[in-house]
Design an enzyme around this catalytic site. Structure first.
Site, PDB file in Angstrom:
ATOM      1  CG  HIS A 203      -2.083  -0.913   1.108  1.00 31.40           C
ATOM      2  ND1 HIS A 203      -1.974  -2.263   1.389  1.00 31.40           N
ATOM      3  CD2 HIS A 203      -3.375  -0.718   0.734  1.00 31.40           C
ATOM      4  CE1 HIS A 203      -3.152  -2.841   1.195  1.00 31.40           C
ATOM      5  NE2 HIS A 203      -4.013  -1.924   0.802  1.00 31.40           N
TER       6      HIS A 203
ATOM      7  CE  LYS B 205      -3.637  -0.703   4.834  1.00 29.47           C
ATOM      8  NZ  LYS B 205      -4.920  -0.046   5.196  1.00 29.47           N
TER       9      LYS B 205
END
Length: 241
Positions: free
Chosen positions: A130, A134
Site C-alpha cells: 500500500h 497507510k
C-alpha cells in the site's frame, strides 16, 4: 437513497461522494472527528464509515440509537471492536469488511475454495503493498484473505498466523498462513495470495488501480444493507456468494 459518510475528509471521502452521485443516490453529508454525528445520521438512510477505529464505538452507538444501518470499511480493528459490532448487529444491520472492492470479494471466495481443496503440503503466503501513508499492517484486506484461507482450511487464523519474520526464525511452521507487508509510493492496494507446494505454485492476485473501486463497492453494499434486517453481514453476501 440518502447515504451519509463518516470519515468524509479522509482519502475515501471524495471517492465516496462521486460514487454515490454516479449511482443515482443522494449524498446526505459527511462528518469527521468532533462533527455532528447525530445530525448526519438523522438525515441519512444508511451510513458508510471509513474513519478510524477510535471513533467506531460512537458511530455504532449513534446508529443503534437511530435505528440506521451502517457499512464499516474502517481497517485496523481489534478484537474489542468486533465485539462492539456483534453487539450492535443485534439491533441494526451492520456490514463490516476489510475491503469493499467487488474484485477482492471474489478473490476471497477463490482463496477459500483453493485452501479447502489443497492439502496442508501447500503453504499459504499473503503479500500486500500500500501507499506510504497507510498506518496499519497487515492490511485489512490481507487479514480478510487470511480469514478466507483459514476458513477453507477449517482453522483459526489467530492460532495459525506468521507475521513480521526477522532474524533466525527457524523453518516454516506447517499449516500456518504467512503475511508480508510493503509500503511505498501511492499504491492503492496490491494483494497476492500464494499457494506453494513442491515444484509448483498457484498465485491469486488483485491490484487496485484507483480508490474508486472501493467507493463503488461501498455504495453497492450500502444500498443492499438498507434492505436487510438486523444482523452482521459481509461483502460476499452482497454478491450472493
Amino acid at each position: 437513497m440518502k447515504i451519509g459518510i463518516i470519515g468524509s475528509a479522509g482519502r475515501m471521502g471524495q471517492a465516496l461522494v462521486d460514487a454515490i452521485v454516479a449511482d443515482g443516490h443522494e449524498h446526505a453529508g459527511g462528518v469527521d472527528k468532533d462533527g455532528d454525528l447525530a445530525s448526519l445520521i438523522a438525515v441519512s438512510d444508511v451510513l458508510v464509515d471509513f474513519s478510524s477505529p477510535n471513533g467506531l464505538e460512537a458511530s455504532l452507538d449513534a446508529c443503534v440509537a437511530a435505528g440506521k444501518p451502517i457499512v464499516i470499511g474502517t481497517t485496523g480493528l481489534e478484537e474489542r471492536h468486533h465485539f462492539l459490532i456483534d453487539d450492535a448487529a443485534r439491533d441494526i444491520p451492520v456490514l463490516q469488511t476489510g475491503n469493499t472492492s467487488l474484485g477482492v470479494t471474489m478473490l476471497a471466495a477463490l482463496v477459500e475454495q483453493a485452501a479447502r481443496q489443497l492439502g496442508e503440503d501447500w503453504d499459504i503466503e499473503i503479500l500486500e503493498m500500500h501507499h506510504r501513508h497507510k498506518v496499519d499492517a497487515p492490511s485489512g484486506t490481507a487479514l480478510l484473505l487470511g480469514e478466507a484461507a483459514a476458513k477453507g482450511r477449517g482453522i483459526d487464523l489467530k492460532d495459525h498466523s506468521d507475521r513480521g519474520r526477522d532474524g533466525i526464525t527457524g523453518a516454516r511452521t506447517s499449516g500456518n498462513i504467512g503475511f508480508a507487508s510493503l509500503r511505498g509510493g501511492s499504491v492503492a492496494g496490491d494483494h497476492l495470495v500464494m499457494f506453494a507446494s513442491e515444484n509448483e505454485r498457484i498465485e491469486l492476485v488483485h491490484r487496485a488501480e484507483n480508490r474508486a473501486i472501493f467507493a463503488k463497492g461501498a455504495v453497492k453494499a450500502a444500498t443492499w444493507l438498507a434492505r436487510q434486517k438486523a444482523g452482521r453481514y459481509n461483502m460476499q453476501e452482497v454478491l450472493g456468494l
